[in-house]
Design a protein around this motif. Structure first.
Motif, PDB file in Angstrom:
ATOM      1  N   MET A 141       7.044 -10.728   6.975  1.00  0.00           N
ATOM      2  CA  MET A 141       6.327 -10.884   5.721  1.00  0.00           C
ATOM      3  C   MET A 141       7.220 -11.554   4.693  1.00  0.00           C
ATOM      4  N   ASN A 142       6.693 -12.613   4.052  1.00  0.00           N
ATOM      5  CA  ASN A 142       7.490 -13.301   3.054  1.00  0.00           C
ATOM      6  C   ASN A 142       7.381 -12.614   1.700  1.00  0.00           C
ATOM      7  N   ASP A 143       8.207 -13.078   0.765  1.00  0.00           N
ATOM      8  CA  ASP A 143       8.264 -12.451  -0.550  1.00  0.00           C
ATOM      9  C   ASP A 143       6.947 -12.595  -1.301  1.00  0.00           C
ATOM     10  N   ASP A 144       6.286 -13.749  -1.168  1.00  0.00           N
ATOM     11  CA  ASP A 144       5.030 -13.978  -1.883  1.00  0.00           C
ATOM     12  C   ASP A 144       3.952 -13.003  -1.408  1.00  0.00           C
ATOM     13  N   PHE A 145       3.913 -12.743  -0.094  1.00  0.00           N
ATOM     14  CA  PHE A 145       2.928 -11.822   0.467  1.00  0.00           C
ATOM     15  C   PHE A 145       3.122 -10.412  -0.100  1.00  0.00           C
ATOM     16  N   LEU A 146       4.355  -9.932  -0.086  1.00  0.00           N
ATOM     17  CA  LEU A 146       4.649  -8.596  -0.600  1.00  0.00           C
ATOM     18  C   LEU A 146       4.420  -8.525  -2.107  1.00  0.00           C
ATOM     19  N   GLN A 147       4.801  -9.582  -2.809  1.00  0.00           N
ATOM     20  CA  GLN A 147       4.622  -9.621  -4.260  1.00  0.00           C
ATOM     21  C   GLN A 147       3.145  -9.515  -4.632  1.00  0.00           C
ATOM     22  N   THR A 148       2.309 -10.226  -3.886  1.00  0.00           N
ATOM     23  CA  THR A 148       0.874 -10.205  -4.153  1.00  0.00           C
ATOM     24  C   THR A 148       0.291  -8.822  -3.884  1.00  0.00           C
ATOM     25  N   LEU A 149       0.693  -8.198  -2.781  1.00  0.00           N
ATOM     26  CA  LEU A 149       0.194  -6.858  -2.475  1.00  0.00           C
ATOM     27  C   LEU A 149       0.670  -5.837  -3.508  1.00  0.00           C
ATOM     28  N   LEU A 150       1.916  -5.953  -3.934  1.00  0.00           N
ATOM     29  CA  LEU A 150       2.435  -5.034  -4.942  1.00  0.00           C
ATOM     30  C   LEU A 150       1.713  -5.209  -6.270  1.00  0.00           C
ATOM     31  N   LEU A 151       1.418  -6.448  -6.637  1.00  0.00           N
ATOM     32  CA  LEU A 151       0.686  -6.717  -7.874  1.00  0.00           C
ATOM     33  C   LEU A 151      -0.729  -6.142  -7.790  1.00  0.00           C
ATOM     34  N   THR A 152      -1.346  -6.283  -6.616  1.00  0.00           N
ATOM     35  CA  THR A 152      -2.689  -5.724  -6.410  1.00  0.00           C
ATOM     36  C   THR A 152      -2.669  -4.212  -6.559  1.00  0.00           C
ATOM     37  N   GLY A 153      -1.683  -3.565  -5.939  1.00  0.00           N
ATOM     38  CA  GLY A 153      -1.550  -2.116  -6.053  1.00  0.00           C
ATOM     39  C   GLY A 153      -1.246  -1.675  -7.473  1.00  0.00           C
ATOM     40  N   LYS A 154      -0.423  -2.444  -8.160  1.00  0.00           N
ATOM     41  CA  LYS A 154      -0.083  -2.130  -9.547  1.00  0.00           C
ATOM     42  C   LYS A 154      -1.317  -2.190 -10.433  1.00  0.00           C
ATOM     43  N   LEU A 155      -2.105  -3.241 -10.281  1.00  0.00           N
ATOM     44  CA  LEU A 155      -3.317  -3.401 -11.080  1.00  0.00           C
ATOM     45  C   LEU A 155      -4.295  -2.257 -10.813  1.00  0.00           C
ATOM     46  N   ALA A 156      -4.509  -1.947  -9.534  1.00  0.00           N
ATOM     47  CA  ALA A 156      -5.455  -0.890  -9.171  1.00  0.00           C
ATOM     48  C   ALA A 156      -4.979   0.476  -9.653  1.00  0.00           C
ATOM     49  N   THR A 157      -3.681   0.739  -9.544  1.00  0.00           N
ATOM     50  CA  THR A 157      -3.137   2.034  -9.935  1.00  0.00           C
ATOM     51  C   THR A 157      -3.234   2.252 -11.441  1.00  0.00           C
ATOM     52  N   ILE A 158      -2.788   1.267 -12.220  1.00  0.00           N
ATOM     53  CA  ILE A 158      -2.824   1.409 -13.680  1.00  0.00           C
ATOM     54  C   ILE A 158      -4.263   1.506 -14.169  1.00  0.00           C
ATOM     55  N   THR A 159      -5.144   0.683 -13.600  1.00  0.00           N
ATOM     56  CA  THR A 159      -6.556   0.735 -13.978  1.00  0.00           C
ATOM     57  C   THR A 159      -7.141   2.113 -13.706  1.00  0.00           C
ATOM     58  N   THR A 160      -6.842   2.664 -12.541  1.00  0.00           N
ATOM     59  CA  THR A 160      -7.376   3.973 -12.163  1.00  0.00           C
ATOM     60  C   THR A 160      -6.860   5.076 -13.072  1.00  0.00           C
ATOM     61  N   VAL A 161      -5.572   5.043 -13.409  1.00  0.00           N
ATOM     62  CA  VAL A 161      -4.996   6.065 -14.293  1.00  0.00           C
ATOM     63  C   VAL A 161      -5.633   5.996 -15.677  1.00  0.00           C
ATOM     64  N   ILE A 162      -5.758   4.794 -16.221  1.00  0.00           N
ATOM     65  CA  ILE A 162      -6.368   4.624 -17.544  1.00  0.00           C
ATOM     66  C   ILE A 162      -7.807   5.140 -17.544  1.00  0.00           C
ATOM     67  N   LEU A 163      -8.563   4.766 -16.517  1.00  0.00           N
ATOM     68  CA  LEU A 163      -9.962   5.168 -16.470  1.00  0.00           C
ATOM     69  C   LEU A 163     -10.127   6.663 -16.219  1.00  0.00           C
ATOM     70  N   LEU A 164      -9.213   7.279 -15.488  1.00  0.00           N
ATOM     71  CA  LEU A 164      -9.297   8.725 -15.286  1.00  0.00           C
ATOM     72  C   LEU A 164      -9.087   9.457 -16.613  1.00  0.00           C
ATOM     73  N   ILE A 165      -8.111   9.007 -17.385  1.00  0.00           N
ATOM     74  CA  ILE A 165      -7.838   9.624 -18.686  1.00  0.00           C
ATOM     75  C   ILE A 165      -9.022   9.448 -19.627  1.00  0.00           C
ATOM     76  N   LYS A 166      -9.611   8.263 -19.638  1.00  0.00           N
ATOM     77  CA  LYS A 166     -10.756   7.992 -20.498  1.00  0.00           C
ATOM     78  C   LYS A 166     -12.054   8.539 -19.917  1.00  0.00           C
TER      79      LYS A 166
END
Length: 223
Positions: free
Chosen positions: A1-26
């Motif tokens: 796996m190249n760096d771009d592949f991992l970076q994209t997956l990590l960014l996807t997970g980051k977006l989903a995680t932060i979105t979920t935490v914010i929406l759970l609180i609200k």
């Protein structure tokens, strides 16, 4: 796996995680409010919250992109007062993701609160418990399956977002290029092997999340 592949997956997970935490609180207080309060404009509020379920993602993305523009009031205020430009940035797609995923969090929580017998709240208040204690010690423990379902559905929806993200954030590696956009981009470039890797990861994650949801709902029905 190249760096771009991992970076994209990590960014996807980051977006989903932060979105979920914010929406759970609200979503918890909002779900409570919608479940128990009665007022004239409640159907309108519920309709607005549910709009992302039927509204094409590109429509919401377009209006958010317009709002982010420095030529409009909101965008002008953000850029000149807060020094914040949301268009084509991670912060911009995060705001869009929160709005677009709102019903996936709120509706299960609202249904969970509505399913609790009114006697539970009345008994708690009769015993002299405060609203906060009743909310955290009585109501929330009784909607754990709804909370897990809401969190899982929101996270799964976030990792598959495409229309809103590409409209608001474009396709900027390391900033706004999430897995769903990367799949489209790789297919356009005829890089089917890479597209398959992204697709397989999202498939497995989605399958695990759905299995968890159905397992929880199945166990709940057998109780």
């Amino acid at each position: 796996m190249n760096d771009d592949f991992l970076q994209t997956l990590l960014l996807t997970g980051k977006l989903a995680t932060i979105t979920t935490v914010i929406l759970l609180i609200k979503g918890l207080p909002l779900g409570y409010w919608l479940a128990y309060k009665r007022f004239r404009f409640k159907p309108l509020i519920e309709a607005l919250i549910s709009m992302p379920l039927v509204l094409p993602p590109t429509v919401l993305g377009f209006y958010m992109l317009v709002a982010y523009s420095p030529q409009n009031t909101i965008g002008h205020f953000l850029e000149h007062t807060l020094n914040l430009r949301l268009a084509f940035s991670f912060e911009g797609i995060l705001v869009a993701s929160v709005l677009f995923s709102l019903p996936f969090m709120v509706q299960p929580l609202q249904n969970g609160f509505a399913s609790i017998p009114q006697s539970y709240r009345e008994a708690s208040y009769t015993l002299g418990k405060s609203f906060f204690t009743t909310f955290t010690r009585v109501l929330i423990p009784n909607i754990k399956p709804s909370i897990i379902t809401a969190v899982a559905m929101t996270f799964a929806h976030c990792i598959g977002e495409f229309g809103v993200v590409i409209m608001v954030g474009g396709n900027m590696p390391g900033e706004t290029r999430v897995a769903s956009i990367a799949i489209y981009d790789e297919v356009q470039s005829l890089n089917y092997d890479t597209a398959n890797k992204y697709s397989f990861v999202l498939f497995i994650v989605s399958m695990v999340i759905l299995t968890i949801i159905y397992s929880i709902n199945g166990n709940k029905k057998t109780l």
